[in-house]
Design an enzyme around this catalytic site. Sequence first.
Site, PDB file in Angstrom:
ATOM      1  N   SER A 148     -20.436 -11.098 105.806  1.00 60.09           N
ATOM      2  CA  SER A 148     -21.700 -10.598 106.344  1.00 60.09           C
ATOM      3  C   SER A 148     -21.803  -9.107 106.048  1.00 60.09           C
ATOM      4  O   SER A 148     -20.791  -8.414 105.885  1.00 60.09           O
ATOM      5  CB  SER A 148     -21.750 -10.820 107.859  1.00 60.09           C
ATOM      6  OG  SER A 148     -22.803 -10.093 108.457  1.00 60.09           O
ATOM      7  N   TYR A 161     -18.305 -10.178 116.145  1.00 59.53           N
ATOM      8  CA  TYR A 161     -18.651 -10.926 114.933  1.00 59.53           C
ATOM      9  C   TYR A 161     -18.491 -10.025 113.716  1.00 59.53           C
ATOM     10  O   TYR A 161     -17.907 -10.415 112.702  1.00 59.53           O
ATOM     11  CB  TYR A 161     -20.085 -11.440 115.038  1.00 59.53           C
ATOM     12  CG  TYR A 161     -20.600 -12.139 113.797  1.00 59.53           C
ATOM     13  CD1 TYR A 161     -20.302 -13.483 113.555  1.00 59.53           C
ATOM     14  CD2 TYR A 161     -21.395 -11.470 112.869  1.00 59.53           C
ATOM     15  CE1 TYR A 161     -20.779 -14.127 112.423  1.00 59.53           C
ATOM     16  CE2 TYR A 161     -21.876 -12.104 111.743  1.00 59.53           C
ATOM     17  CZ  TYR A 161     -21.569 -13.428 111.518  1.00 59.53           C
ATOM     18  OH  TYR A 161     -22.036 -14.069 110.394  1.00 59.53           O
ATOM     19  N   LYS A 165     -15.862 -10.307 110.436  1.00 57.86           N
ATOM     20  CA  LYS A 165     -16.286 -10.336 109.044  1.00 57.86           C
ATOM     21  C   LYS A 165     -15.636  -9.216 108.227  1.00 57.86           C
ATOM     22  O   LYS A 165     -15.391  -9.379 107.028  1.00 57.86           O
ATOM     23  CB  LYS A 165     -17.812 -10.255 108.963  1.00 57.86           C
ATOM     24  CG  LYS A 165     -18.514 -11.498 109.517  1.00 57.86           C
ATOM     25  CD  LYS A 165     -18.055 -12.777 108.816  1.00 57.86           C
ATOM     26  CE  LYS A 165     -18.872 -13.982 109.221  1.00 57.86           C
ATOM     27  NZ  LYS A 165     -18.509 -15.216 108.476  1.00 57.86           N
TER      28      LYS A 165
END
Length: 255
Positions: A148, A161, A165
């Site tokens: 991401s 999150y 990543k």
Amino acid sequence: MDLSQLFSLDHKVALITGASKGIGLATAEIFAAAGAKVVISSRKQEVLDGVANNLKAKGYEAAGIACNVGNMEELPGLVEKTVEKYGQIDILVNNAAANPVFGPVHETSLEAFDKIMDVNVKAPFELTRLCFPHLRKSSHASVINVSSIGAFSPEPGLGIYSVSKTALTSLTKVYAKEWGEAKIRVNAICPGLIKTKFSEPLWSNEKIMDFVMKQLTIKRLGTPEEIGALALFLASPASSYITGSIFTSDGGFNI
């Protein structure tokens, strides 16, 4: 020169996680159209059966194998069933991801932290490791991790999150460096805001969308098919001298 062969996946077997919808499904269909036999995986077998049947109806070779990648005990079975079905694994796409929270990082529980790390980092580490004996037999082995743009700069409301990543992009480089001699290429894709069910909390939020659109050079959301097309490049002979690279597909968000 036959340019079609540069992007051909004929006689290749691709295992794709998180592939019942969104980026994973778009990637599976593009790979199948390029000639690959695709194994799509997600948590629910009945959903996978329906998706696989839709792909078969289009003339593609596809099979669904259920697996909760957050449960490490299920990963060996996914690899074993894939090899049992098609005899080999040439391409692995670690696409499955989890983000059970949205908000300030200090409100993220340890339980949510563990789930995010298990699915987004630990599962790609373990599944890639389990696939190694099969990938090393392939003449064109490729591992593609779907990361991401949060890997470069933490996205608002997506703190852990984003951390996961960042770890995944580093893991990509570790595998690429160590597996070069085995002729296994490992690369990562960092999508921006792609219109999927997974990202709906972002693109359905007017305030977030106003911020995103001001940052974008290409003033629209990305599509799953655009990420799938980049994955095809990284899976195919067209990228045969590329490994350990991190590709963004974000409409110019990070320029």
